[in-house]
Design a protein around this motif. Sequence first.
Motif, PDB file in Angstrom:
ATOM      1  N   PHE A  10       0.806  -1.214   0.000  1.00 23.40           N
ATOM      2  CA  PHE A  10       0.000   0.000   0.000  1.00 23.40           C
ATOM      3  C   PHE A  10       0.845   1.271   0.000  1.00 23.40           C
ATOM      4  O   PHE A  10       0.305   2.378   0.084  1.00 23.40           O
ATOM      5  N   ALA A  11       2.160   1.143  -0.051  1.00 26.38           N
ATOM      6  CA  ALA A  11       3.026   2.318   0.023  1.00 26.38           C
ATOM      7  C   ALA A  11       2.794   3.275  -1.140  1.00 26.38           C
ATOM      8  O   ALA A  11       2.913   4.495  -0.978  1.00 26.38           O
ATOM      9  N   VAL A  12       2.446   2.759  -2.309  1.00 25.94           N
ATOM     10  CA  VAL A  12       2.249   3.618  -3.476  1.00 25.94           C
ATOM     11  C   VAL A  12       1.066   4.552  -3.299  1.00 25.94           C
ATOM     12  O   VAL A  12       0.926   5.522  -4.048  1.00 25.94           O
ATOM     13  N   LEU A  13       0.188   4.293  -2.315  1.00 24.02           N
ATOM     14  CA  LEU A  13      -0.964   5.170  -2.100  1.00 24.02           C
ATOM     15  C   LEU A  13      -0.546   6.534  -1.556  1.00 24.02           C
ATOM     16  O   LEU A  13      -1.366   7.456  -1.511  1.00 24.02           O
ATOM     17  N   ARG A  14       0.729   6.668  -1.149  1.00 29.75           N
ATOM     18  CA  ARG A  14       1.219   7.995  -0.744  1.00 29.75           C
ATOM     19  C   ARG A  14       1.327   8.935  -1.948  1.00 29.75           C
ATOM     20  O   ARG A  14       1.458  10.149  -1.774  1.00 29.75           O
ATOM     21  N   ARG A  16      -0.127  11.152  -4.438  1.00 31.17           N
ATOM     22  CA  ARG A  16      -1.416  11.872  -4.443  1.00 31.17           C
ATOM     23  C   ARG A  16      -2.225  11.598  -5.708  1.00 31.17           C
ATOM     24  O   ARG A  16      -3.432  11.356  -5.647  1.00 31.17           O
ATOM     25  N   ASN A  17      -1.570  11.673  -6.863  1.00 33.93           N
ATOM     26  CA  ASN A  17      -2.294  11.461  -8.121  1.00 33.93           C
ATOM     27  C   ASN A  17      -2.901  10.063  -8.190  1.00 33.93           C
ATOM     28  O   ASN A  17      -4.036   9.880  -8.639  1.00 33.93           O
ATOM     29  N   LEU A  18      -2.140   9.065  -7.743  1.00 36.08           N
ATOM     30  CA  LEU A  18      -2.652   7.703  -7.773  1.00 36.08           C
ATOM     31  C   LEU A  18      -3.852   7.557  -6.845  1.00 36.08           C
ATOM     32  O   LEU A  18      -4.855   6.936  -7.209  1.00 36.08           O
ATOM     33  N   SER A  19      -3.768   8.133  -5.652  1.00 37.65           N
ATOM     34  CA  SER A  19      -4.874   8.028  -4.696  1.00 37.65           C
ATOM     35  C   SER A  19      -6.138   8.686  -5.232  1.00 37.65           C
ATOM     36  O   SER A  19      -7.242   8.141  -5.109  1.00 37.65           O
ATOM     37  N   LEU A  20      -5.984   9.867  -5.840  1.00 40.79           N
ATOM     38  CA  LEU A  20      -7.151  10.539  -6.412  1.00 40.79           C
ATOM     39  C   LEU A  20      -7.722   9.760  -7.593  1.00 40.79           C
ATOM     40  O   LEU A  20      -8.944   9.640  -7.751  1.00 40.79           O
ATOM     41  N   TYR A  21      -6.830   9.219  -8.411  1.00 42.44           N
ATOM     42  CA  TYR A  21      -7.273   8.424  -9.553  1.00 42.44           C
ATOM     43  C   TYR A  21      -8.059   7.198  -9.090  1.00 42.44           C
ATOM     44  O   TYR A  21      -9.132   6.890  -9.621  1.00 42.44           O
ATOM     45  N   LEU A  22      -7.533   6.504  -8.089  1.00 39.01           N
ATOM     46  CA  LEU A  22      -8.217   5.312  -7.597  1.00 39.01           C
ATOM     47  C   LEU A  22      -9.547   5.674  -6.949  1.00 39.01           C
ATOM     48  O   LEU A  22     -10.543   4.947  -7.115  1.00 39.01           O
ATOM     49  N   VAL A 138       3.026   6.286 -11.350  1.00 40.31           N
ATOM     50  CA  VAL A 138       3.866   5.724 -10.293  1.00 40.31           C
ATOM     51  C   VAL A 138       5.249   5.415 -10.840  1.00 40.31           C
ATOM     52  O   VAL A 138       5.431   5.230 -12.048  1.00 40.31           O
ATOM     53  N   PRO A 139       6.265   5.350  -9.965  1.00 37.83           N
ATOM     54  CA  PRO A 139       7.603   4.953 -10.408  1.00 37.83           C
ATOM     55  C   PRO A 139       7.587   3.531 -10.960  1.00 37.83           C
ATOM     56  O   PRO A 139       6.736   2.708 -10.598  1.00 37.83           O
ATOM     57  N   HIS A 140       8.561   3.251 -11.814  1.00 33.08           N
ATOM     58  CA  HIS A 140       8.617   1.943 -12.475  1.00 33.08           C
ATOM     59  C   HIS A 140       8.654   0.800 -11.467  1.00 33.08           C
ATOM     60  O   HIS A 140       7.978  -0.222 -11.642  1.00 33.08           O
ATOM     61  N   GLU A 141       9.428   0.973 -10.383  1.00 31.90           N
ATOM     62  CA  GLU A 141       9.601  -0.121  -9.434  1.00 31.90           C
ATOM     63  C   GLU A 141       8.330  -0.393  -8.630  1.00 31.90           C
ATOM     64  O   GLU A 141       8.214  -1.437  -7.985  1.00 31.90           O
ATOM     65  N   SER A 142       7.359   0.523  -8.662  1.00 34.19           N
ATOM     66  CA  SER A 142       6.114   0.342  -7.907  1.00 34.19           C
ATOM     67  C   SER A 142       4.950  -0.061  -8.797  1.00 34.19           C
ATOM     68  O   SER A 142       3.822  -0.194  -8.316  1.00 34.19           O
TER      69      SER A 142
END
Length: 419
Positions: A10-14, A16-22, A138-142
């Motif tokens: 769940f670290a990628v939820l930090r 902001r854009n991803l959280s709003l998109y989801l 998100v970054p490639h590794e995530s």
Amino acid sequence: MSVKSSSNGFAVLRNRNLSLYLSSRVLGTLAVQMQSVAVGWQVYQMTHSLFALGLIGLAQFAPFLVLILWAGHIADTHNRRNIIVWCFGAQLATSALLLAFTWSGSTIVWPVFAILVIFGSARAFMMPASQAVLKNLVPHESFSQAVALSSSSFHVAVIAGPVLGGLLYAFGPTTVYLVAAILLTLSVITMAMTTSAPQVMNTAPVSWSTLLEGLRFVWSRPIVLGAISLDLFAVLFGGATALLPAYAHDILHTDASGLGWLRTAPGAGAAICSIALAFFPIRRRVGAWMFGGVAVFGLATLTLGWTANFSIALIALCLLGAGDMVSVYIRHLLVQYETPDAIRGRVSAVNSVFIGASNELGEFESGITAGWLGLVRAIFLGGAATLVVTGLWAVLFPVLSKMDRFPHHDAEEKARAQA
């Protein structure tokens, strides 16, 4: 079939854009799932026709097929965030139109199909943009965790939407369509709050050559072609979920609330599976996992056709969703890893055609088959056909069935180690 644990699922939820998109996606999907239950039950009550249930899928797929290549080009030449906002707005309009139709008291069913054509058109532009934009957020590794969490959030809505839609239908379809319109309004606002994700814009003028670039790319990659065509034909023949309104009414003898639980069961299975994938992403024996997931989908469909017990039907549908989730997860990673950003929208458009054909066209095929052979025989035939396709594709695409690791696996591991 080994998997590797990831403690930061769940670290990628930090981001902001991803959280709003989801959040926007959950709200929009929740509305669409509620609306889907109401439309299916309303149409079946008006017509008592299996063929009419099939037409619900065809009405959404026909404009999708016509527009999807153009939609892929638009996703590569325009801001994908803005495209998603406009598509949510168009879906909001369909909820308002369904609300107006129901308020009118009309007993003619064709306006519902006309409204679904508008919905299918919006979906045609939505899918390439929403599939392509995630890689930019998100970054490639995530990315693998983001894919799993995106699927998880989607299936949270797929779980809650049908149940809520079935319960609200007790107050009439107008209530369902009104709540769906409110949720879609919130979805538009939330998506508009995201900042534009960086993307490589394609500047080539529109032509048949540029429109077909995604199709040429998929055809040149046997791994990608095998993955998305497996999903197409497996789900095309195994689309028993389209028949659930009739199955709930005629076989299980339940009401709209029961239909809501049946519709939510595949999403529940998929959500549980996707959460597990967020923490234990598949790293090895990728091909075996994918074909195994499709085989589970087929076996669950056979079980659904065999039983007239509500509890067993729920379990079968839950397993169906879990099996489908495994194949969806792997297919999405394969497509995104293999595709350059400049053509990701057009390749996602091709992928969307296959997904749309397997879902909406599969619903039409299931309605036609059920009208010819009967409801139970149609479900049985769909499950058997899915298993045949699984075995055949394992032979036709050995590079996929024998795949051990994802492409670029070593690069991702290196990036994750440096993070």
